[in-house]
Design an enzyme around this catalytic site. Sequence first.
Site, PDB file in Angstrom:
ATOM      1  CE  LYS A   1       9.827  -5.412  -3.888  1.00  0.00           C
ATOM      2  NZ  LYS A   1       9.041  -6.015  -4.962  1.00  0.00           N
TER       3      LYS A   1
ATOM      4  CE1 TYR B   1       0.795   5.702  -2.098  1.00  0.00           C
ATOM      5  CE2 TYR B   1       2.217   4.070  -0.954  1.00  0.00           C
ATOM      6  CZ  TYR B   1       1.148   5.193  -0.858  1.00  0.00           C
ATOM      7  OH  TYR B   1       0.392   5.379   0.481  1.00  0.00           O
TER       8      TYR B   1
ATOM      9  NE  ARG C   1       1.548  -5.500  -6.257  1.00  0.00           N
ATOM     10  CZ  ARG C   1       2.186  -5.171  -7.394  1.00  0.00           C
ATOM     11  NH1 ARG C   1       3.299  -5.536  -7.383  1.00  0.00           N
ATOM     12  NH2 ARG C   1       1.394  -5.379  -8.579  1.00  0.00           N
TER      13      ARG C   1
ATOM     14  CG  HIS D   1      10.183   3.845  -7.026  1.00  0.00           C
ATOM     15  ND1 HIS D   1       9.151   3.524  -6.108  1.00  0.00           N
ATOM     16  CD2 HIS D   1       9.921   3.133  -8.157  1.00  0.00           C
ATOM     17  CE1 HIS D   1       8.232   2.676  -6.696  1.00  0.00           C
ATOM     18  NE2 HIS D   1       8.927   2.238  -7.625  1.00  0.00           N
TER      19      HIS D   1
END
Length: 281
Positions: free
Chosen positions: A149, A32, A187, A37
Amino acid sequence: MKVYTKISDLRTDLFKEKAAGKTIGFVPTMGYLHEGHASLMDQARKENDVVVLSIFVNPLQFGPKEDFASYPRDFERDKQVAVNHGVDYIFHPAAEEMYPTKPSVIAVVKDRTDVLCGTSRPGHFDGVATVLTKLFNIVLPNRVYFGLKDAQQVAVVDGLVNDYNFPIEIVPVPTVREEDGLAKSSRNVNLLPEERKQAPAIYQALKIAERAIDTGEKDPDSLVKIVESHINENTDGIVDYIEIYSYPELKVIEQVNGKIIIAVAVRFSKVRLIDNLIIQL
Ligand code: PAF
């Protein structure tokens, strides 16, 4: 770009790349893919001959009450993102390929896990360390890329790589944020619209604490209160933790000094968000 679901097929081709003297940059993910990323893939692309991306939602790192089932997945979209960011190989195994039997050996992380997410997610970092040990052995990368993060994950992986003598360089990459400051995360799609509006208050709170440090506040407890009151006043989220430690050791400090982390986790109705600031004084 090639997609592999079998460990043996990926290994065969990566052995050839290694034999040809190519360097391998590895970006392990649970898919996802978002801009966080993308920044890992971009940096890996710049620094290596070959870029390998893994997409595997690792059941071992989710607790029984956590969001394994609802963790967002969209492989077709991820494939396109990977192409756009110059990935050469995607490794996308099924759980049966990674764990054909119940694991007989699990990596147990002994340090840097008794704080932050480690306390509210028992076993989580053991699952991360176990899957990364497997992935490192499968991919044999020269460099591996992680987002800051999840700064605790970076600290834990640092311990894993050192303790198990993996000949791998860890490359920590700064957190990528939305325009309003919210840290990018797979998320975030699980935030309700009202929660999405409130969520930037987490980063605002961290920045307020940073300014307080700049103007002389050195007491960790006072800084925690500053962060807490901003989040409580501006969100419906429930604070899971706000903690300040030395970084990357993750040890308690009496006074803010040297390299420190202020780390936060906040629970919203369907999702728990984490964020942090690493500050060098
Ligand atoms: O950060 C993640 O996405 C996961 O913890 C990782 C490193 C891919 C291991 O499953």
